[in-house]
Design a protein around this motif. Structure first.
Motif, short mmCIF file in Angstrom:
data_model
loop_
_atom_site.label_atom_id
_atom_site.label_comp_id
_atom_site.label_asym_id
_atom_site.label_seq_id
_atom_site.Cartn_x
_atom_site.Cartn_y
_atom_site.Cartn_z
N LEU A 357 36.33 42.64 46.03
CA LEU A 357 35.27 42.32 45.08
C LEU A 357 35.51 43.02 43.74
O LEU A 357 35.35 42.42 42.68
CB LEU A 357 33.92 42.74 45.65
CG LEU A 357 33.37 41.90 46.80
CD1 LEU A 357 32.14 42.56 47.41
CD2 LEU A 357 33.02 40.50 46.32
N LEU A 358 35.90 44.29 43.80
CA LEU A 358 36.14 45.04 42.58
C LEU A 358 37.31 44.46 41.79
O LEU A 358 37.27 44.38 40.56
CB LEU A 358 36.40 46.52 42.91
CG LEU A 358 35.18 47.29 43.43
CD1 LEU A 358 35.61 48.65 43.98
CD2 LEU A 358 34.13 47.47 42.34
N ALA A 359 38.35 44.02 42.50
CA ALA A 359 39.51 43.42 41.83
C ALA A 359 39.11 42.11 41.15
O ALA A 359 39.54 41.83 40.02
CB ALA A 359 40.63 43.18 42.84
N GLN A 360 38.29 41.32 41.83
CA GLN A 360 37.84 40.06 41.25
C GLN A 360 37.00 40.31 40.00
O GLN A 360 37.17 39.65 38.96
CB GLN A 360 37.04 39.27 42.29
CG GLN A 360 36.60 37.89 41.83
CD GLN A 360 35.79 37.17 42.88
OE1 GLN A 360 35.65 37.64 44.01
NE2 GLN A 360 35.25 36.02 42.54
N ALA A 361 36.09 41.27 40.09
CA ALA A 361 35.23 41.59 38.95
C ALA A 361 36.05 42.16 37.79
O ALA A 361 35.81 41.83 36.62
CB ALA A 361 34.16 42.59 39.38
N ARG A 362 37.03 42.97 38.11
CA ARG A 362 37.86 43.56 37.05
C ARG A 362 38.60 42.46 36.29
O ARG A 362 38.71 42.50 35.06
CB ARG A 362 38.84 44.55 37.65
CG ARG A 362 39.77 45.18 36.60
CD ARG A 362 40.62 46.28 37.15
NE ARG A 362 41.44 46.87 36.11
CZ ARG A 362 41.71 48.16 36.01
NH1 ARG A 362 41.22 49.00 36.88
NH2 ARG A 362 42.47 48.62 35.04
N GLY A 363 39.12 41.48 37.02
CA GLY A 363 39.81 40.38 36.37
C GLY A 363 38.91 39.65 35.39
O GLY A 363 39.34 39.28 34.28
N LEU A 364 37.66 39.44 35.78
CA LEU A 364 36.71 38.76 34.89
C LEU A 364 36.39 39.62 33.67
O LEU A 364 36.30 39.11 32.54
CB LEU A 364 35.43 38.43 35.66
CG LEU A 364 35.58 37.33 36.72
CD1 LEU A 364 34.38 37.31 37.65
CD2 LEU A 364 35.78 35.97 36.05
N ILE A 365 36.21 40.91 33.87
CA ILE A 365 35.92 41.80 32.75
C ILE A 365 37.09 41.83 31.77
O ILE A 365 36.90 41.84 30.55
CB ILE A 365 35.58 43.22 33.26
CG1 ILE A 365 34.17 43.23 33.88
CG2 ILE A 365 35.66 44.24 32.14
CD1 ILE A 365 33.78 44.53 34.52
N GLU A 366 38.29 41.83 32.29
CA GLU A 366 39.47 41.82 31.42
C GLU A 366 39.52 40.56 30.58
O GLU A 366 40.11 40.53 29.49
CB GLU A 366 40.75 41.96 32.26
CG GLU A 366 40.95 43.36 32.83
CD GLU A 366 42.12 43.45 33.78
OE1 GLU A 366 42.59 42.39 34.25
OE2 GLU A 366 42.56 44.59 34.08
N GLN A 367 38.90 39.48 31.09
CA GLN A 367 38.83 38.23 30.34
C GLN A 367 37.60 38.18 29.43
O GLN A 367 37.33 37.17 28.78
CB GLN A 367 38.78 37.04 31.31
CG GLN A 367 40.01 36.90 32.18
CD GLN A 367 39.82 35.91 33.32
OE1 GLN A 367 38.95 35.04 33.26
NE2 GLN A 367 40.64 36.03 34.35
N GLY A 368 36.83 39.28 29.40
CA GLY A 368 35.64 39.33 28.57
C GLY A 368 34.41 38.70 29.18
O GLY A 368 33.41 38.45 28.50
N SER A 401 36.47 52.54 36.22
CA SER A 401 37.83 52.52 36.75
C SER A 401 38.84 52.08 35.70
O SER A 401 40.03 52.37 35.81
CB SER A 401 37.91 51.58 37.96
OG SER A 401 37.82 50.22 37.56
N MET A 402 38.35 51.38 34.66
CA MET A 402 39.22 50.91 33.58
C MET A 402 39.26 51.91 32.42
O MET A 402 39.94 51.67 31.42
CB MET A 402 38.72 49.55 33.08
CG MET A 402 38.75 48.45 34.14
SD MET A 402 37.87 46.94 33.64
CE MET A 402 38.92 46.36 32.31
N GLY A 403 38.49 53.01 32.54
CA GLY A 403 38.45 54.01 31.48
C GLY A 403 37.56 53.64 30.31
O GLY A 403 37.57 54.30 29.27
#
Length: 546
Positions: A357-368, A401-403
């Motif tokens: 779940l965290l990996a999926q959410a991180r991918g979306l955040i990286e896309q804004g 986690s992304m700083g």
């Protein structure tokens, strides 16, 4: 080369259009209106049927290069590449074909199953769900989706998918076996055994069926039946370490320590760094009164994995067996110290699901797409931890986690605006304030979290860290100990506080916990080594630093 059965049938029928129909709706029209595509498809299929896989792939690649939007060509390319063992390139071809035909049920099954094998579990589940929306109750799609959900940690969802397919008439023994396996994972051993025995009657040659039966019988404490089934699997697959470990475990339960040790010696010979096998072997050696061998084996287990806490329990017995009373008492004390933290650690399935779940959410955040990341946690029942503000807390944890500290703080505060009692938000904010050196604000946040939950692990430990920085050693040690945290940095603070208070015996035990839970953390390891040496514990420093 092994061509898929339906592709062979199409070729044998001698009709390009039979193959085109198999390759997807619209292929017949597309080929009929494009003589070049028709000829290339025919030649590729003929080459494949003739055993010239390289030529077949060359032809279809030429077709795809010339007609990049000809879906049947992409689909045929994927099939040929898959059958030739080029899984990665086949998956790319299927994905390209799906862009042109997103509702092609066969493509969805092909691509979904390949993504599953490649370990891309989330993508596999997405494709297979689409397959089942088009073909409700489809047995193949249900089988693979169930496996994907199980790997995501959603075992209940996996069981539901297979049961729905069975209600619609699915009848493959492999599906019954898979349902039995999943029910075992859920601890529903009686129902699992029913399905596994049904699969056995229909097809006793199914791979790993004896192992699944052994798991079900072991769960029901049918130990003799479990031993027989695990033994059958061991004879069929002598290199199956998972089965050998189960067989050894059953024999230990039966008190057959010599027979169990024989199996475990084989596992350890093949896999010298298998910590679980070393612990089990050490246990057998203790029961067989082979105490020096047990001390050596269990010591090796701790070198491989210091978190194998049972090693300390059996080491205590082994040291007692050779008359080393002090060492025996120390090991049982270490065991008790470590055991108190275990109940607070997440289970493996839960941890895996959280990671996905965290990996999926991180991918979306990286896309804004912050709103999309919010929906990941909002829509997934297991991602929501208590209130309407909880998904925002999880989004904030991803930012951390992304700083991206400022974004994290903004989102945590938003969670509290949505619901002032949102779990964990104050604890995160307290930790951020602590790292910034603002002890007063950190204390306020931690106390706010503890007003909601007096036993909150992170808030209690965090408040202990505040007290440590304030030089309040007793209160710091008490709070961190009460939290039951497994955070090695916080445990280091407890250890130091105990040394400062002159509570050497307790400090030494906590040092063992620091080394155990700080494994792989070089900074913690160096700090612990210095702390122990400063306090006259050079021998312990050397042992824990190995």
């Amino acid at each position: 080369m092994t061509i898929s059965y339906r592709l062979i049938c199409a070729v044998v029928a001698g009709s390009l259009f039979s193959a085109a129909l198999m390759l997807g709706q619209g292929a017949q029209r597309g080929a009929a209106s494009d003589p070049y595509a028709a000829k290339q498809m025919h030649d590729a299929i003929a080459a494949a049927q003739g055993g010239d896989e390289a030529r077949a792939i060359e032809i279809v690649r030429g077709l795809v290069a010339a007609r990049p939007r000809f879906g049947p060509g992409l689909k045929l390319e994927g099939m040929l590449l898959e059958d030739s063992g080029q899984a990665g390139e086949a998956a790319e071809a299927y994905e390209a074909a799906l862009k042109l035909a997103p509702n092609d049920a066969e493509l969805l099954l092909k691509a979904g199953s390949m993504e599953l094998v490649a370990g891309k579990v989330q993508r596999a589940a997405e494709l297979l769900r689409r397959r089942l929306r088009l073909v409700p109750g489809d047995e193949d799609g249900s089988y693979y989706l169930a496996q994907a959900l199980h790997l995501e940690g959603d075992n209940d969802g996996a069981v539901a998918v297979l049961k729905a397919a069975l209600k619609k008439g699915a009848g493959h023994p492999a599906s019954w076996q898979k349902l039995g396996e999943l029910l075992c994972s859920a601890g529903q051993y009686t129902e699992a055994l029913t399905w596994l025995e049904k699969a056995q009657k229909a097809d006793g040659s199914l791979a790993r069926l004896p192992f699944d039966l052994a798991v079900a019988h072991f769960g029901l404490q049918n130990l003799k039946e479990a031993e027989a089934a695990a033994g059958e699997e061991a004879r069929a697959q002598p290199g199956d370490v998972e089965d050998l470990m189960l067989l050894a475990t059953v024999r230990i339960k039966l008190g057959e320590y010599a027979a169990a040790a024989e199996v475990l010696q084989g596992v350890v010979s093949a896999r010298p760094n298998d910590a679980a096998a070393l612990v089990a072997l050490g246990h057998c050696q203790v029961e067989l009164k082979e105490f020096p061998a047990a001390i050596d084996t269990l010591g090796r287990a701790l070198q491989v994995d210091p978190t194998q806490t049972l090693s300390h329990f059996f080491l205590s017995r082994a040291y007692a067996g050779v008359g080393k009373t002090d060492e025996s008492q120390h090991e049982i004390a270490v065991y008790r110290e470590l055991q108190q933290h275990l109940a607070f650690a997440p289970g493996a399935a839960e941890a895996k699901r959280n990671d996905l779940l965290l990996a999926q959410a991180r991918g979306l955040i990286e896309q804004g797409d912050e709103a999309g990341a919010f929906r990941v946690f909002q829509d997934d029942a297991r991602g929501v931890t208590g209130t309407v503000g909880s998904p925002w807390v999880l989004v904030g944890s991803v930012y951390l986690s992304m700083g991206r500290v400022e974004d994290a703080q903004r989102v945590f505060l938003k969670a509290l605006q949505v619901d002032a009692k949102t779990p964990d938000a104050n604890a995160y904010l307290g930790n951020m304030a602590l790292e910034a050196g603002d002890l007063s604000r950190a204390e306020g946040y931690f106390n706010a979290e503890r007003e909601r939950d007096a036993n909150h692990v992170f808030a209690t430990a965090g408040l202990g860290a505040v007290r440590y920085r304030q030089g309040k050693w007793q209160e710091a040690a008490d709070l961190i100990a009460r939290s039951k945290t497994t955070d090695a940095t916080l445990l280091y603070l407890e250890c130091d506080a105990l040394f400062r208070l002159g509570l050497r015996e307790k400090a030494v035990l906590v040092a063992e916990a620091v080394a155990t839970y700080g494994r792989g953390n070089e900074a913690v390891g160096r700090a612990l080594d210095g702390l122990l040496r400063r306090n006259g514990e050079e021998t312990l420093a050397v042992r824990l630093g190995r």
